[in-house]
Scaffold this motif. Structure first.
Motif, PDB file in Angstrom:
ATOM      1  N   MET A   1       0.826  -1.197   0.000  1.00 57.50           N
ATOM      2  CA  MET A   1       0.000   0.000   0.000  1.00 57.50           C
ATOM      3  C   MET A   1       0.864   1.251   0.000  1.00 57.50           C
ATOM      4  SD  MET A   1      -3.108  -1.077   2.559  1.00 57.50           S
ATOM      5  CE  MET A   1      -4.091   0.378   2.341  1.00 57.50           C
ATOM      6  N   GLU A   2       2.089   1.097   0.417  1.00 55.97           N
ATOM      7  CA  GLU A   2       2.964   2.260   0.509  1.00 55.97           C
ATOM      8  C   GLU A   2       3.166   2.909  -0.855  1.00 55.97           C
ATOM      9  OE1 GLU A   2       7.286   3.391   2.455  1.00 55.97           O
ATOM     10  OE2 GLU A   2       6.318   1.503   2.938  1.00 55.97           O
ATOM     11  N   GLY A   3       3.442   2.085  -1.860  1.00 55.57           N
ATOM     12  CA  GLY A   3       3.694   2.621  -3.184  1.00 55.57           C
ATOM     13  C   GLY A   3       2.440   3.165  -3.846  1.00 55.57           C
ATOM     14  N   GLU A   4       1.334   2.471  -3.727  1.00 57.94           N
ATOM     15  CA  GLU A   4       0.111   2.860  -4.417  1.00 57.94           C
ATOM     16  C   GLU A   4      -0.681   3.929  -3.671  1.00 57.94           C
ATOM     17  OE1 GLU A   4      -2.411  -0.190  -5.901  1.00 57.94           O
ATOM     18  OE2 GLU A   4      -0.727  -1.441  -6.500  1.00 57.94           O
ATOM     19  N   CYS A   5      -0.739   3.833  -2.351  1.00 59.61           N
ATOM     20  CA  CYS A   5      -1.587   4.741  -1.572  1.00 59.61           C
ATOM     21  C   CYS A   5      -0.808   5.802  -0.807  1.00 59.61           C
ATOM     22  CB  CYS A   5      -2.429   3.942  -0.583  1.00 59.61           C
ATOM     23  SG  CYS A   5      -3.518   2.761  -1.380  1.00 59.61           S
ATOM     24  N   GLY A   6       0.484   5.605  -0.683  1.00 61.77           N
ATOM     25  CA  GLY A   6       1.283   6.556   0.070  1.00 61.77           C
ATOM     26  C   GLY A   6       1.250   6.333   1.568  1.00 61.77           C
ATOM     27  N   PHE A   7       0.673   5.219   2.027  1.00 63.97           N
ATOM     28  CA  PHE A   7       0.640   4.902   3.452  1.00 63.97           C
ATOM     29  C   PHE A   7       1.933   4.202   3.837  1.00 63.97           C
ATOM     30  CE2 PHE A   7      -4.212   4.219   3.019  1.00 63.97           C
ATOM     31  CZ  PHE A   7      -4.436   5.578   3.133  1.00 63.97           C
ATOM     32  N   SER A   8       2.390   4.470   5.049  1.00 65.11           N
ATOM     33  CA  SER A   8       3.558   3.741   5.542  1.00 65.11           C
ATOM     34  C   SER A   8       3.147   2.298   5.816  1.00 65.11           C
ATOM     35  CB  SER A   8       4.075   4.375   6.829  1.00 65.11           C
ATOM     36  OG  SER A   8       3.154   4.164   7.890  1.00 65.11           O
ATOM     37  N   SER A   9       4.115   1.435   5.898  1.00 65.17           N
ATOM     38  CA  SER A   9       3.844   0.023   6.171  1.00 65.17           C
ATOM     39  C   SER A   9       3.140  -0.132   7.516  1.00 65.17           C
ATOM     40  CB  SER A   9       5.151  -0.766   6.159  1.00 65.17           C
ATOM     41  OG  SER A   9       4.909  -2.110   6.435  1.00 65.17           O
ATOM     42  N   GLN A  10       3.565   0.623   8.515  1.00 67.92           N
ATOM     43  CA  GLN A  10       2.958   0.537   9.842  1.00 67.92           C
ATOM     44  C   GLN A  10       1.496   0.986   9.810  1.00 67.92           C
ATOM     45  OE1 GLN A  10       4.950   2.783  12.896  1.00 67.92           O
ATOM     46  NE2 GLN A  10       3.404   2.298  14.438  1.00 67.92           N
ATOM     47  N   LEU A  11       1.224   2.102   9.134  1.00 68.01           N
ATOM     48  CA  LEU A  11      -0.152   2.592   9.044  1.00 68.01           C
ATOM     49  C   LEU A  11      -1.022   1.591   8.286  1.00 68.01           C
ATOM     50  CD1 LEU A  11      -2.317   4.709   9.525  1.00 68.01           C
ATOM     51  CD2 LEU A  11      -1.511   5.910   7.486  1.00 68.01           C
ATOM     52  N   SER A  12      -0.484   1.007   7.226  1.00 66.66           N
ATOM     53  CA  SER A  12      -1.217  -0.001   6.466  1.00 66.66           C
ATOM     54  C   SER A  12      -1.588  -1.168   7.357  1.00 66.66           C
ATOM     55  CB  SER A  12      -0.385  -0.503   5.286  1.00 66.66           C
ATOM     56  OG  SER A  12      -0.113   0.538   4.397  1.00 66.66           O
ATOM     57  N   GLN A  13      -0.659  -1.649   8.164  1.00 67.31           N
ATOM     58  CA  GLN A  13      -0.925  -2.764   9.070  1.00 67.31           C
ATOM     59  C   GLN A  13      -1.977  -2.395  10.106  1.00 67.31           C
ATOM     60  OE1 GLN A  13       2.898  -3.887  10.583  1.00 67.31           O
ATOM     61  NE2 GLN A  13       3.487  -4.964   8.704  1.00 67.31           N
ATOM     62  N   GLU A  14      -1.924  -1.162  10.608  1.00 71.31           N
ATOM     63  CA  GLU A  14      -2.915  -0.712  11.582  1.00 71.31           C
ATOM     64  C   GLU A  14      -4.311  -0.664  10.961  1.00 71.31           C
ATOM     65  OE1 GLU A  14      -1.725   3.009  13.366  1.00 71.31           O
ATOM     66  OE2 GLU A  14       0.274   2.217  13.841  1.00 71.31           O
ATOM     67  N   LEU A  15      -4.401  -0.168   9.740  1.00 72.94           N
ATOM     68  CA  LEU A  15      -5.700  -0.088   9.071  1.00 72.94           C
ATOM     69  C   LEU A  15      -6.279  -1.467   8.794  1.00 72.94           C
ATOM     70  CD1 LEU A  15      -4.964   2.817   6.564  1.00 72.94           C
ATOM     71  CD2 LEU A  15      -6.380   2.914   8.624  1.00 72.94           C
ATOM     72  N   VAL A  16      -5.446  -2.382   8.342  1.00 70.91           N
ATOM     73  CA  VAL A  16      -5.897  -3.756   8.104  1.00 70.91           C
ATOM     74  C   VAL A  16      -6.334  -4.393   9.411  1.00 70.91           C
ATOM     75  CG1 VAL A  16      -5.152  -6.066   7.390  1.00 70.91           C
ATOM     76  CG2 VAL A  16      -4.567  -4.079   5.990  1.00 70.91           C
ATOM     77  N   SER A  17      -5.621  -4.133  10.475  1.00 73.30           N
ATOM     78  CA  SER A  17      -5.970  -4.671  11.784  1.00 73.30           C
ATOM     79  C   SER A  17      -7.330  -4.148  12.246  1.00 73.30           C
ATOM     80  CB  SER A  17      -4.888  -4.316  12.799  1.00 73.30           C
ATOM     81  OG  SER A  17      -5.238  -4.788  14.071  1.00 73.30           O
ATOM     82  N   ILE A  18      -7.587  -2.864  12.031  1.00 74.10           N
ATOM     83  CA  ILE A  18      -8.880  -2.279  12.394  1.00 74.10           C
ATOM     84  C   ILE A  18     -10.000  -2.971  11.627  1.00 74.10           C
ATOM     85  CG2 ILE A  18     -10.317  -0.203  12.168  1.00 74.10           C
ATOM     86  CD1 ILE A  18      -7.749   1.422  12.819  1.00 74.10           C
ATOM     87  N   LEU A  19      -9.800  -3.173  10.320  1.00 75.36           N
ATOM     88  CA  LEU A  19     -10.817  -3.851   9.511  1.00 75.36           C
ATOM     89  C   LEU A  19     -11.011  -5.294   9.956  1.00 75.36           C
ATOM     90  CD1 LEU A  19      -9.925  -2.558   5.934  1.00 75.36           C
ATOM     91  CD2 LEU A  19     -11.943  -1.975   7.301  1.00 75.36           C
ATOM     92  N   TYR A  20      -9.906  -5.967  10.188  1.00 75.20           N
ATOM     93  CA  TYR A  20      -9.956  -7.392  10.532  1.00 75.20           C
ATOM     94  C   TYR A  20     -10.582  -7.627  11.902  1.00 75.20           C
ATOM     95  CZ  TYR A  20      -8.464 -12.229  11.084  1.00 75.20           C
ATOM     96  OH  TYR A  20      -8.451 -13.577  11.284  1.00 75.20           O
ATOM     97  N   ASN A  21     -10.231  -6.808  12.886  1.00 75.06           N
ATOM     98  CA  ASN A  21     -10.691  -7.020  14.257  1.00 75.06           C
ATOM     99  C   ASN A  21     -12.017  -6.338  14.576  1.00 75.06           C
ATOM    100  OD1 ASN A  21      -8.431  -8.610  14.996  1.00 75.06           O
ATOM    101  ND2 ASN A  21      -7.217  -6.741  15.204  1.00 75.06           N
ATOM    102  N   GLY A  22     -12.438  -5.416  13.741  1.00 76.55           N
ATOM    103  CA  GLY A  22     -13.691  -4.708  13.986  1.00 76.55           C
ATOM    104  C   GLY A  22     -14.867  -5.404  13.326  1.00 76.55           C
ATOM    105  N   PRO A  23     -16.023  -4.776  13.383  1.00 74.24           N
ATOM    106  CA  PRO A  23     -17.230  -5.383  12.802  1.00 74.24           C
ATOM    107  C   PRO A  23     -17.403  -5.049  11.311  1.00 74.24           C
ATOM    108  CG  PRO A  23     -17.809  -3.387  13.949  1.00 74.24           C
ATOM    109  CD  PRO A  23     -16.323  -3.579  14.134  1.00 74.24           C
ATOM    110  N   TYR A  24     -16.308  -4.927  10.578  1.00 73.99           N
ATOM    111  CA  TYR A  24     -16.382  -4.453   9.202  1.00 73.99           C
ATOM    112  C   TYR A  24     -16.326  -5.554   8.154  1.00 73.99           C
ATOM    113  CZ  TYR A  24     -15.185  -0.358  11.859  1.00 73.99           C
ATOM    114  OH  TYR A  24     -15.180   0.626  12.812  1.00 73.99           O
ATOM    115  N   LEU A  25     -15.671  -6.657   8.445  1.00 71.69           N
ATOM    116  CA  LEU A  25     -15.521  -7.746   7.496  1.00 71.69           C
ATOM    117  C   LEU A  25     -16.326  -8.954   7.959  1.00 71.69           C
ATOM    118  CD1 LEU A  25     -11.661  -7.542   6.877  1.00 71.69           C
ATOM    119  CD2 LEU A  25     -13.489  -6.504   5.541  1.00 71.69           C
ATOM    120  N   ILE A  26     -16.943  -9.612   7.020  1.00 72.03           N
ATOM    121  CA  ILE A  26     -17.726 -10.801   7.332  1.00 72.03           C
ATOM    122  C   ILE A  26     -17.011 -12.002   6.737  1.00 72.03           C
ATOM    123  CG2 ILE A  26     -19.935 -11.961   7.015  1.00 72.03           C
ATOM    124  CD1 ILE A  26     -21.158  -9.172   6.555  1.00 72.03           C
ATOM    125  N   PRO A  27     -16.552 -12.926   7.566  1.00 79.22           N
ATOM    126  CA  PRO A  27     -15.894 -14.122   7.018  1.00 79.22           C
ATOM    127  C   PRO A  27     -16.855 -14.895   6.113  1.00 79.22           C
ATOM    128  CG  PRO A  27     -15.545 -13.962   9.390  1.00 79.22           C
ATOM    129  CD  PRO A  27     -16.568 -12.918   9.018  1.00 79.22           C
TER     130      PRO A  27
END
Length: 118
Positions: A1-27
């Protein structure tokens, strides 16, 4: 995501973690397919068809689109989300930026690429 979106690797991991651990994704295995297609089933039932039979037939079907421009693009997405088992897109044309507003299977970076790759 760093190259395409300009997010740092750490921020990308935090955002994915929020999506994964929150009520946003349905397995995918968290619900029965009947629940996924409940709105379709209601339509089929009201039309006099057996909803389960219709969904099973859709799941076994294979649709080929010759051309994935505006209409093929939209219809392929609609049929895939309706439960069609396999969708194949065939197109030898190039993606044009002026068409991206109605061809949402593609992104701007692909605007010089062929619609389909073999």
């Amino acid at each position: 995501m760093e190259g395409e979106c300009g997010f740092s690797s750490q921020l990308s991991q935090e955002l994915v973690s929020i999506l994964y651990n929150g009520p946003y994704l349905i397995p995918a295995d968290s619900y029965h397919p009947v629940d996924r297609y409940s709105r379709h089933s209601l339509f089929h039932w009201l039309s006099g068809a057996d909803p389960q039979e219709v969904q099973e037939r859709l799941a076994r079907s294979h649709v080929v689109f010759l051309g994935c421009g505006g209409i093929g693009n939209l219809m392929s997405v609609n049929l895939a989300t309706a439960g069609v088992g396999q969708v194949t897109l065939v197109d030898s044309d190039l993606i044009e930026k002026s068409n991206l507003t109605r061809q949402y299977l593609f992104i701007g970076a692909e605007s010089v690429d062929p619609n389909a790759r073999f």
